[in-house]
Design an enzyme around this catalytic site. Sequence first.
Site, PDB file in Angstrom:
ATOM      1  N   SER A  41       0.863  -1.179   0.000  1.00 13.85           N
ATOM      2  CA  SER A  41       0.000   0.000   0.000  1.00 13.85           C
ATOM      3  C   SER A  41       0.905   1.236   0.000  1.00 13.85           C
ATOM      4  O   SER A  41       0.779   2.118   0.835  1.00 13.85           O
ATOM      5  CB  SER A  41      -0.921  -0.004   1.214  1.00 13.85           C
ATOM      6  OG  SER A  41      -0.185   0.031   2.414  1.00 13.85           O
ATOM      7  N   HIS A 157      -3.250  -5.979   2.517  1.00 13.21           N
ATOM      8  CA  HIS A 157      -2.396  -7.045   3.058  1.00 13.21           C
ATOM      9  C   HIS A 157      -3.160  -8.347   3.267  1.00 13.21           C
ATOM     10  O   HIS A 157      -2.588  -9.377   3.589  1.00 13.21           O
ATOM     11  CB  HIS A 157      -1.772  -6.620   4.386  1.00 13.21           C
ATOM     12  CG  HIS A 157      -0.902  -5.412   4.239  1.00 13.21           C
ATOM     13  ND1 HIS A 157      -0.528  -4.630   5.313  1.00 13.21           N
ATOM     14  CD2 HIS A 157      -0.339  -4.835   3.145  1.00 13.21           C
ATOM     15  CE1 HIS A 157       0.226  -3.632   4.876  1.00 13.21           C
ATOM     16  NE2 HIS A 157       0.345  -3.729   3.572  1.00 13.21           N
ATOM     17  N   GLU A 166      -4.701  -2.176   9.397  1.00 14.36           N
ATOM     18  CA  GLU A 166      -3.927  -2.750  10.500  1.00 14.36           C
ATOM     19  C   GLU A 166      -4.568  -2.496  11.860  1.00 14.36           C
ATOM     20  O   GLU A 166      -4.939  -1.364  12.165  1.00 14.36           O
ATOM     21  CB  GLU A 166      -2.506  -2.169  10.484  1.00 14.36           C
ATOM     22  CG  GLU A 166      -1.813  -2.439   9.168  1.00 14.36           C
ATOM     23  CD  GLU A 166      -0.445  -1.775   9.033  1.00 14.36           C
ATOM     24  OE1 GLU A 166       0.156  -1.421  10.057  1.00 14.36           O
ATOM     25  OE2 GLU A 166       0.002  -1.621   7.890  1.00 14.36           O
ATOM     26  N   GLU A 209       1.596  -9.347   6.960  1.00 12.06           N
ATOM     27  CA  GLU A 209       2.441  -8.941   8.083  1.00 12.06           C
ATOM     28  C   GLU A 209       2.352  -9.901   9.256  1.00 12.06           C
ATOM     29  O   GLU A 209       2.672  -9.553  10.397  1.00 12.06           O
ATOM     30  CB  GLU A 209       2.095  -7.505   8.496  1.00 12.06           C
ATOM     31  CG  GLU A 209       2.394  -6.526   7.363  1.00 12.06           C
ATOM     32  CD  GLU A 209       2.235  -5.071   7.742  1.00 12.06           C
ATOM     33  OE1 GLU A 209       1.688  -4.789   8.827  1.00 12.06           O
ATOM     34  OE2 GLU A 209       2.663  -4.219   6.950  1.00 12.06           O
ATOM     35  N   ASP A 245      -3.911   1.471  11.774  1.00  7.36           N
ATOM     36  CA  ASP A 245      -3.466   2.092  10.520  1.00  7.36           C
ATOM     37  C   ASP A 245      -4.586   1.880   9.495  1.00  7.36           C
ATOM     38  O   ASP A 245      -4.842   0.757   9.069  1.00  7.36           O
ATOM     39  CB  ASP A 245      -2.154   1.466  10.025  1.00  7.36           C
ATOM     40  CG  ASP A 245      -1.681   2.078   8.695  1.00  7.36           C
ATOM     41  OD1 ASP A 245      -2.330   3.043   8.220  1.00  7.36           O
ATOM     42  OD2 ASP A 245      -0.673   1.592   8.149  1.00  7.36           O
ATOM     43  N   GLU A 286      -2.859   5.832  12.447  1.00  9.45           N
ATOM     44  CA  GLU A 286      -2.013   6.145  11.291  1.00  9.45           C
ATOM     45  C   GLU A 286      -2.854   6.244  10.016  1.00  9.45           C
ATOM     46  O   GLU A 286      -3.814   5.483   9.834  1.00  9.45           O
ATOM     47  CB  GLU A 286      -0.984   5.012  11.168  1.00  9.45           C
ATOM     48  CG  GLU A 286      -0.020   5.133   9.993  1.00  9.45           C
ATOM     49  CD  GLU A 286       0.905   3.905   9.938  1.00  9.45           C
ATOM     50  OE1 GLU A 286       1.186   3.297  10.992  1.00  9.45           O
ATOM     51  OE2 GLU A 286       1.335   3.549   8.829  1.00  9.45           O
ATOM     52  N   ASP A 313       1.925   8.386   7.383  1.00  7.49           N
ATOM     53  CA  ASP A 313       2.751   7.436   6.621  1.00  7.49           C
ATOM     54  C   ASP A 313       2.734   7.849   5.148  1.00  7.49           C
ATOM     55  O   ASP A 313       3.622   8.577   4.680  1.00  7.49           O
ATOM     56  CB  ASP A 313       2.200   6.018   6.842  1.00  7.49           C
ATOM     57  CG  ASP A 313       2.839   4.967   5.946  1.00  7.49           C
ATOM     58  OD1 ASP A 313       3.872   5.263   5.328  1.00  7.49           O
ATOM     59  OD2 ASP A 313       2.313   3.833   5.852  1.00  7.49           O
ATOM     60  N   LYS A 338      10.068   5.094   7.255  1.00  3.48           N
ATOM     61  CA  LYS A 338      10.399   3.916   6.454  1.00  3.48           C
ATOM     62  C   LYS A 338      11.581   4.276   5.563  1.00  3.48           C
ATOM     63  O   LYS A 338      11.465   5.154   4.704  1.00  3.48           O
ATOM     64  CB  LYS A 338       9.210   3.519   5.572  1.00  3.48           C
ATOM     65  CG  LYS A 338       8.002   2.972   6.341  1.00  3.48           C
ATOM     66  CD  LYS A 338       6.793   2.890   5.424  1.00  3.48           C
ATOM     67  CE  LYS A 338       5.677   2.030   5.998  1.00  3.48           C
ATOM     68  NZ  LYS A 338       4.439   2.134   5.194  1.00  3.48           N
ATOM     69  N   HIS A 366       8.725  -1.251   9.404  1.00  5.09           N
ATOM     70  CA  HIS A 366       8.978  -2.230   8.346  1.00  5.09           C
ATOM     71  C   HIS A 366       8.091  -1.913   7.130  1.00  5.09           C
ATOM     72  O   HIS A 366       7.361  -0.929   7.132  1.00  5.09           O
ATOM     73  CB  HIS A 366       8.618  -3.633   8.868  1.00  5.09           C
ATOM     74  CG  HIS A 366       7.134  -3.809   9.091  1.00  5.09           C
ATOM     75  ND1 HIS A 366       6.526  -5.028   9.192  1.00  5.09           N
ATOM     76  CD2 HIS A 366       6.132  -2.901   9.222  1.00  5.09           C
ATOM     77  CE1 HIS A 366       5.234  -4.887   9.366  1.00  5.09           C
ATOM     78  NE2 HIS A 366       4.963  -3.602   9.394  1.00  5.09           N
ATOM     79  N   LYS A 389       7.219  -0.371  14.461  1.00  7.21           N
ATOM     80  CA  LYS A 389       6.070  -1.083  13.911  1.00  7.21           C
ATOM     81  C   LYS A 389       6.615  -2.127  12.955  1.00  7.21           C
ATOM     82  O   LYS A 389       7.236  -1.798  11.948  1.00  7.21           O
ATOM     83  CB  LYS A 389       5.172  -0.087  13.169  1.00  7.21           C
ATOM     84  CG  LYS A 389       3.976  -0.742  12.511  1.00  7.21           C
ATOM     85  CD  LYS A 389       3.058   0.287  11.905  1.00  7.21           C
ATOM     86  CE  LYS A 389       3.146   0.269  10.408  1.00  7.21           C
ATOM     87  NZ  LYS A 389       1.897   0.633   9.726  1.00  7.21           N
TER      88      LYS A 389
HETATM   89  P1  PGA Z   1       3.058  -1.214   3.094  1.00  9.89           P
HETATM   90  O1  PGA Z   1       2.141  -1.076   4.380  1.00  9.89           O
HETATM   91  O2  PGA Z   1       4.409  -1.622   3.531  1.00  9.89           O
HETATM   92  O3  PGA Z   1       2.334  -2.225   2.284  1.00  9.89           O
HETATM   93  O4  PGA Z   1       3.050   0.151   2.436  1.00  9.89           O
HETATM   94  C1  PGA Z   1       2.592  -0.680   5.619  1.00  9.89           C
HETATM   95  C2  PGA Z   1       1.905   0.561   6.088  1.00  9.89           C
HETATM   96  O5  PGA Z   1       0.983   1.072   5.430  1.00  9.89           O
HETATM   97  O6  PGA Z   1       2.270   1.071   7.137  1.00  9.89           O
HETATM   98 ZN    ZN Z   2       0.751   2.795   7.004  1.00 14.07          ZN
END
Ligand code: PGA
Ligand code: ZN
Length: 426
Positions: A41, A157, A166, A209, A245, A286, A313, A338, A366, A389
């Site tokens: 995503s 996911h 999430e 995840e 999230d 998030e 994010d 990230k 991650h 996270k």
């Molecule tokens: P992604 O999802 O690694 O698939 O982008 C993680 C997130 O949205 O935090």
């Molecule tokens: Zn996110």
Amino acid sequence: MSRIRTVRGREVLDSRGNPTVECDVETDDGLFRAMVPSGASAGIHEAVELRDGGRRFHGRGTRRAVDNINNIMSKKIVGMDCTDQNGVDDLLIELDGTENKEQLGANAILAVSIAVCKAGAAATGKKLYEYVGELYGKPYPRMLPVPQHNIINGGKHAGQENSIQEHMIMPVGAKSFREALRMASEIYHALKNILKKRLGAGAVLIGDEGGFAPPQLKTIHERLDILMEAISSVGYEDEIKLAIDSASSEFFEDGIYRLEGKEMSAGELIDYYSDVVSSYPIVSWEDGMAEDDWDGWVEMTKKLGDRIQIVGDDLLVTNPRRIKKAIEIRAANSALIKLNQIGTVTETLEAVKLAHSNRWTAVCSHRSGETEDSFLADFTVGVSSSQIKCGAPARSERLSKYNQLLRIEEELDKEAKYPGEKFRTK
Ligand code: PGA
Ligand code: ZN
């Protein structure tokens, strides 16, 4: 000082079985290896992950990125001092020459950048987290992060649409990281038993995840109710808080949020979130709003920002420019961090610094596509981030980070704090 002797890239596979980039950097001290993760995503403002296209690996091959390491970057980097992280990263950025690293690929650049960082730590005789702390440039308080464990996976996911991505537990009442991870593991297995008993074997299949992805549970309320039940079944009602999230860019189109069968404006969605926040012990949310819905973000922060952590994010993509804007207009109060969203260690450090110096939190994260590389754990401790996270307390690509944190905590012994109580206010 230790010179870089060779730099070699290669294509390997990540936790979803997609190609990703690995890089080996060799110095007098040995061979140092880094692997880069990959999102599903992903935000549209992220640095570019270079993919080959064509039929090979359904277009997801990383040969071009690897060739860029072997034919372009290595030629410039061999001979440089591996402790010159800034110099190496600046050179990689300059070699690429584009705003979003589309020329060489952020996946290629980051693999080199992290491998050089590992080599630098060895050259200075320091632990990796210590070395990152030095690059970060502050006498840091030793701290282990509070984990955000995503134990119910939804959205992309889990092959679902129009759903929250999430549902995470944060063991804020633990006294140490080790205890936090144990609590999370106990809850994870309690949840598995409840899901299986109530909804059957199909409910305990897992998402990207490592969390469960029960297709029967379509709303956030259904998911959080069963999560709370699992938490109390092992007696941790007082020790655990929740984090969400939404990854809402995935269910936003033409100004409308389509979630759980409803169509909502930004304001209506924020009201919906507010009710959820009032009903469950949630301390962090998030990507409640979509990646370019700045007005929505400002409104959400105004409404909920003094009660919970509002984490950007896809909105911020670890990009200092976007973080700066969000700080100025109060569009969040926390940045998700990230490394592959921005593409170098140095720029990621800058993003964390910007967040921390404005009294924001920085949640090191991650990606849904991960590898066995545990760099993120050392990075998180190095920059004294209060949170990491990294998915469920299951699956080795997630555990590689959590297990490394166990080792770091053991090494630091009583020197390191576990900042759980910061999140216990609610
Ligand atoms: P992604 O999802 O690694 O698939 O982008 C993680 C997130 O949205 O935090
Ligand atoms: Zn996110």
